[in-house]
Design a protein around this motif. Structure first.
Motif, PDB file in Angstrom:
ATOM      1  N   GLU A 251       0.819  -1.210   0.000  1.00 38.25           N
ATOM      2  CA  GLU A 251       0.000   0.000   0.000  1.00 38.25           C
ATOM      3  C   GLU A 251       0.856   1.264   0.000  1.00 38.25           C
ATOM      4  OE1 GLU A 251      -3.058   0.008  -0.602  1.00 38.25           O
ATOM      5  OE2 GLU A 251      -3.492  -2.121  -0.318  1.00 38.25           O
ATOM      6  N   TYR A 252       1.999   1.223   0.679  1.00 40.59           N
ATOM      7  CA  TYR A 252       2.909   2.372   0.673  1.00 40.59           C
ATOM      8  C   TYR A 252       3.409   2.637  -0.747  1.00 40.59           C
ATOM      9  CZ  TYR A 252       7.002   5.289   1.661  1.00 40.59           C
ATOM     10  OH  TYR A 252       7.927   6.299   1.666  1.00 40.59           O
ATOM     11  N   ALA A 255       0.839   4.179  -2.819  1.00 47.07           N
ATOM     12  CA  ALA A 255       0.702   5.602  -2.494  1.00 47.07           C
ATOM     13  C   ALA A 255       1.752   6.433  -3.225  1.00 47.07           C
ATOM     14  CB  ALA A 255       0.814   5.809  -0.984  1.00 47.07           C
TER      15      ALA A 255
END
Length: 523
Positions: A251-252, A255
């Protein structure tokens, strides 16, 4: 639109599963071999020019070499390791990991080392690929997987007099570990991702280090210390910790991609964080002026380091931003007329990223060269299949690089996709599978259109070819690529026999796909 059922159906009499030749024994080639073998494809051979597997992780052994993607994500989903020494593992650990995976899945024995493939040609009569090597051998197989990647051919600048230098020189991807750096007058030409890692390592050894920079970089912090014992124990033994870390890192990275896709909002916010970090690291105003990037955050590769910028501030390090105009026996001459006297030059000038597998000669149907097909810019459906080149699949091909994720994620998706393509070909009694030209053109138009408004379009970078077309990067997210490749759509492909006739099953699939495309969208 209702999805087509793409599960292999016994539409023809059982046939021998296709044989497959894979060029390249890096993560892509090893991953493809594992996927194929797990699904019953026994005739798999990997041709590798090096004496060992690993690809970029074999060649790039410079001081400080490491991956800037966290190791829990930069690894195969089916071969998770819990004992990484740190967040972003060094080169040797990654190389050892890939060796261990190849041995564990019994594919190391499939590799023929020391084979430099020079030419690949499609034999229409036999419906096979014929491969020639620089060593004089010939190999043949039903399908070809090109897993050479984008970062495997070192690039040196075309500078006048480059061969005249009287000192020592080498490219960072061909590091000379026997040359003593201590007490020498060193130059590093280039400040890209490799130089950011090795420069802090060699700066403390050199008598004087001159850094020649063309453009600055945007940085985010990364200390990358060894894990404390308790952290390593938790990752290795506490249920769920490994999965949580991998998901968090995924998820990082997504992003980061979002910040590049939205430079005016998310990108501006992350750019502010990057700028604040860089100001803290660059205390000298003049040095800060020299190395500060002059382009939109995210347009070029975002680099992660907490050591590089402080290393530039060492008393024995000088940053030069004047262009190099020529090389003389004694050193490098810049546009201001200064001669920088040197003992050794390290070329940290990256790779021929847009050459992909070239100068390998690849001739498809009718003898058409891939270089001709790609004369206006490299392109492939989902980065893998090219019209006119049956049974050929490119891994880490055009527009599959990632600025914010893990290439291993993409390679796994590609391995699954090409395996499904061969299964569909087998099920339909066909000898060849080839993407339809209109499908590939439409997907390429859609892909290129998605770059509009993103940071990637707001500067020149190695993601572009000479015409300015972005040929390296995927314009979206990892999850989107997985969605596009998870199920092979036979309606996007033509299936044919060795005689060149389309199979009835292949035509039926294509007709169904066209009918589905013409039907109204459904929820």
């Amino acid at each position: 639109m209702a999805a087509l059922d793409t599960a292999p159906t016994p539409l023809a009499a059982p046939r021998r599963k296709p044989s497959v030749l894979i060029v390249g024994a890096g993560f892509g080639g090893v991953g493809a071999a594992i996927e194929l073998r797990r699904h019953g494809f026994q005739e798999v051979t990997i041709l590798e020019r090096a004496p060992d597997l690993g690809g970029t992780w074999f060649y790039n052994s410079y001081p400080g070499a490491a991956c800037d993607v966290p190791s829990h994500l930069y690894s195969f989903s089916f071969a998770q390791r819990r004992d990484w020494s740190r967040l972003c593992s060094p080169q040797q650990e990654i190389h050892d990991y890939l060796r261990d995976v190849a041995r564990s899945y019994d594919v190391e024995r499939l590799i023929r080392f020391g084979r430099t493939v020079s030419a690949c040609a499609w034999d229409e009569q036999r419906a096979q690929w014929q491969l020639d090597t620089a060593e004089g051998e010939r190999f043949a197989a039903d399908a070809l997987v090109l897993a050479t990647g984008q970062l495997h051919q070192p690039s040196r600048p075309a500078i006048e007099g480059i061969e005249s230098f009287a000192g020592h020189s080498f490219h960072s991807a061909q590091w000379d570990h026997d040359y003593p750096l201590a007490g020498k007058r060193l130059a590093v030409v280039g400040t890209g991702a490799s130089a950011v890692q090795f420069l802090p390592e060699i700066a403390e050894r050199a008598e004087r280090l001159t850094v020649f920079q063309r453009t600055g970089n945007w940085f985010l912090p990364r200390r990358n210390r060894r894990y404390p014992r308790l952290v390593r124990a938790a990752i290795e033994h506490v249920p769920g910790v490994q999965a949580f870390r991998r998901n968090f890192m995924y998820e990082y990275c997504e992003a980061l991609t979002a910040s590049i896709r939205h430079p005016r909002t998310l990108g501006r916010m992350l750019g502010v964080r990057s700028a604040a970090f860089m100001r803290r690291q660059l205390k000298d105003p003049e040095l800060r002026r020299k190395v500060w990037p002059d382009y939109t955050f995210g347009c070029k590769r975002i680099l992660f380091s907490s050591q590089f910028l402080p290393a530039l501030g060492r008393p024995n390090v000088q940053v030069v931003t004047e262009p190099i105009v020529r090389v003389e026996p004694g050193g490098l001459v810049t546009a201001d007329g200064a001669l920088h006297e040197l003992d050794c030059i390290v070329w940290g000038t990256g790779f021929k990223t847009n050459d992909f597998m070239f100068p390998m000669r690849i001739a498809g149907a009718g003898g058409k060269e891939l270089s001709e097909e790609w004369a206006q810019g490299a392109h492939a459906h989902l980065g893998m299949t090219v019209p006119g080149f049956p049974n050929m699949f490119v891994m880490y091909g055009p527009n599959t690089n990632t600025s914010g994720g893990s290439i291993i994620f993409y390679l796994e998706a590609q391995a699954g996709y090409l395996r499904q393509a061969l299964q569909q070909m087998l099920a339909r009694g066909a000898d060849a599978v080839e993407v339809r030209r209109e499908v590939e053109r439409a997907s390429d138009r859609e892909l290129q259109a998605r770059f509009a408004g993103t940071a990637w379009t707001q500067c020149d970078s190695w993601y572009r070819d000479e015409s300015g077309r972005i040929v390296a990067n995927w314009p979206g997210y990892m999850r989107e690529y997985l969605q596009r490749t998870q199920a092979f759509d036979p309606g996007e492909y033509e299936f044919a026999t060795a005689a060149g006739e389309a199979t009835a099953a292949g035509e039926a699939a294509a007709a169904a796909a066209r009918a589905a495309a013409a039907s109204p969208m459904t929820a």
